[in-house]
Design a protein around this motif. Structure first.
Motif, PDB file in Angstrom:
ATOM      1  N   GLY A 146       0.817  -1.204   0.000  1.00 14.16           N
ATOM      2  CA  GLY A 146       0.000   0.000   0.000  1.00 14.16           C
ATOM      3  C   GLY A 146       0.853   1.256   0.000  1.00 14.16           C
ATOM      4  O   GLY A 146       2.075   1.194  -0.068  1.00 14.16           O
ATOM      5  N   ALA A 147       0.182   2.413   0.092  1.00 10.14           N
ATOM      6  CA  ALA A 147       0.797   3.754   0.032  1.00 10.14           C
ATOM      7  C   ALA A 147       1.569   3.909  -1.297  1.00 10.14           C
ATOM      8  O   ALA A 147       1.359   3.120  -2.230  1.00 10.14           O
ATOM      9  N   PHE A 148       2.424   4.917  -1.396  1.00  6.12           N
ATOM     10  CA  PHE A 148       3.177   5.045  -2.662  1.00  6.12           C
ATOM     11  C   PHE A 148       4.664   5.239  -2.415  1.00  6.12           C
ATOM     12  O   PHE A 148       5.295   6.121  -2.963  1.00  6.12           O
ATOM     13  N   TYR A 149       5.176   4.347  -1.533  1.00  6.00           N
ATOM     14  CA  TYR A 149       6.607   4.394  -1.222  1.00  6.00           C
ATOM     15  C   TYR A 149       7.200   2.995  -1.312  1.00  6.00           C
ATOM     16  O   TYR A 149       6.511   2.016  -1.042  1.00  6.00           O
ATOM     17  N   VAL A 150       8.493   2.943  -1.662  1.00  4.93           N
ATOM     18  CA  VAL A 150       9.260   1.722  -1.417  1.00  4.93           C
ATOM     19  C   VAL A 150      10.381   2.113  -0.467  1.00  4.93           C
ATOM     20  O   VAL A 150      10.805   3.273  -0.416  1.00  4.93           O
ATOM     21  N   PHE A 151      10.845   1.109   0.281  1.00  2.00           N
ATOM     22  CA  PHE A 151      11.799   1.399   1.353  1.00  2.00           C
ATOM     23  C   PHE A 151      12.933   0.382   1.308  1.00  2.00           C
ATOM     24  O   PHE A 151      13.059  -0.478   2.188  1.00  2.00           O
ATOM     25  N   PRO A 152      13.746   0.451   0.221  1.00  2.00           N
ATOM     26  CA  PRO A 152      14.806  -0.563   0.072  1.00  2.00           C
ATOM     27  C   PRO A 152      15.913  -0.414   1.108  1.00  2.00           C
ATOM     28  O   PRO A 152      16.189   0.690   1.579  1.00  2.00           O
TER      29      PRO A 152
END
Ligand code: PMP
Ligand code: GLU
Length: 395
Positions: free
Chosen positions: A321-327
């Motif tokens: 969900g949301a519109f972020y990725v957190f590599p």
């Protein structure tokens, strides 16, 4: 001069998300070809029916102060929305409309927190929670979560973190910055813990509720035993692409709503009248009216995931969900990139800005120094170009 500032203020830092996007804007104005993946701000126009409602509100004369907690009509629509989308029963006296979810959250913290009260915040957390808690001179208790567990807090971790001083637990689902979405079962397990601690309140930030992909959004207030402990926060910024209109709201026990009303009456009087009328139109609409935006976000998410998986050294867990990725970027720590030694996520983010001209936000802003937040609330073309540049400078 600065020592004349209040201790409360000296205790907090600037918002790193806002700082990074201002920096990107400045560089852009100077002529640099910056791609800004730092800010969580959708690039769509608000829906046409919302724009029409706002124009009509101006013509119809909605120019004056509204009741402090919002127009009754809007509060009724919010109650209907909570019931329709979240199966939550609130009545208008339990609703407070504010100038963005940010103000809603601050109202709640100012209502509940005393000096030295403990507030449990699972990390990674949204950038402002920690600073807002510090601003209230309370004690944040950060509970780290890991990528392997989808960055979600386990009920045992929660149980261990609760003490006699715990006043509040704050989290977001879908989560900014990780994109994790808690399932019904996961929330039920957390609710079992909260049930044993009826004095602990829960601030559930659901501003990304409509931006969900494979996991459906659930509100933790749905569990009857803890319903009265929960403050459900939401707003129009993300789902309706209305960041500048500044409308947020809460549903909560009446005593919490009343105290937020009291604070707001002294601080801002009310949220903007025209935006409130527009909000009536936005929240009356069935969520299928904004599905086109969610579909587009999902396409972008898939693009980002595909492209990140092609970059050696980055680890990622799939967001729901949301519109972020957190590599995770810690593989690069202690290594020289283009002659520059990278030791932490701040330096990594700086490096991307300098060498790839891509603005991101360091994981340190969200309490995780090993990761980096990339917002994909921008066009397919810009995402493609940005990740191509990142891949190139990391090769
Ligand atoms: N909560 C979260 C998790 C957010 O990402 C944001 C984004 N700004 C907010 C709250 C505040 O939203 P608003 O624009 O309504 O103040
Ligand atoms: N919530 C957005 C973000 O996390 C907007 C910036 C902010 O309010 O901090 O990027």
């Amino acid at each position: 001069m600065t020592n004349r500032l209040s201790h409360r203020l000296q205790n907090i830092s600037y918002s790193q998300t806002i700082a990074m996007s201002s920096k990107a804007r400045e560089l852009k104005n100077k002529g640099y070809d910056i791609i800004n993946l730092s800010l969580g701000e959708p690039d769509f126009l608000p829906p046409n029916f919302v724009l029409s409602a706002a124009k009509k509100a101006i013509d119809e004369g909605y120019h004056y102060y509204t009741p402090v907690s919002g127009y009754l009509k809007l509060k009724k629509v919010i109650c209907e929305k909570f019931y329709r989308d979240n199966h939550l029963k609130y009545n208008p006296s339990q609703i407070v409309v504010s100038t963005g979810a940010k103000q809603s959250i601050m109202n709640v913290l100012l209502s509940l927190l005393n000096k030295d009260d403990e507030v449990i915040i699972p990390a990674p957390y949204w950038v402002s929670y920690l600073q807002m808690v510090k601003f209230c001179e309370s004690s944040p208790v950060i509970v780290p979560t890991i990528m392997k567990n989808d960055f979600k807090i386990h009920p045992d971790q929660l149980e261990k973190a609760i003490t006699s001083k715990t006043k509040l637990f704050i989290f977001s689902t879908p989560c900014n910055p990780t994109g994790s979405v808690y399932s019904y079962e996961e929330l039920k397990d957390l609710a079992e813990v909260f049930k044993k601690h009826p004095k602990v309140m829960i601030l559930s930030d659901e501003i990304y509720e409509h931006i969900c992909y494979s996991e459906k959004h659930t509100s933790i207030a749905i569990f009857p035993d803890i319903h009265h402990q929960v403050i459900t926060v939401n707003g129009l910024s993300k789902a309706f692409s209305m960041t500048g209109w500044r409308i947020g709201y809460i549903g909560s026990a009446e005593w919490v709503a009343q105290s937020c009303d009291k604070i707001q009456g002294q601080m801002t009087s009310c949220a903007n009248s025209i935006a409130q009328i527009a909000a009536i139109s936005a929240l009356s609409a069935h969520p299928n009216q904004i599905e086109y935006m969610i579909k587009e976000f999902e396409k972008r998410k898939n693009l980002v995931l595909d492209m990140i998986q092609e970059i050696d050294g980055l680890q990622i867990c799939k967001p729901n969900g949301a519109f972020y990725v957190f590599p995770k970027i810690s593989n690069f720590f202690g290594k020289k990139l283009h002659g520059k030694m990278i030791q932490n996520s701040d330096e990594f983010s700086e490096f991307l800005l300098e060498k790839a001209q891509v603005a991101t936000v360091s994981g340190s802003a969200f309490g995780d120094n090993e990761c980096l937040r990339i917002s994909y609330a921008t066009s397919y073309e810009k995402i493609t170009e940005a990740l191509t540049r990142i891949k190139k400078v990391l090769r």
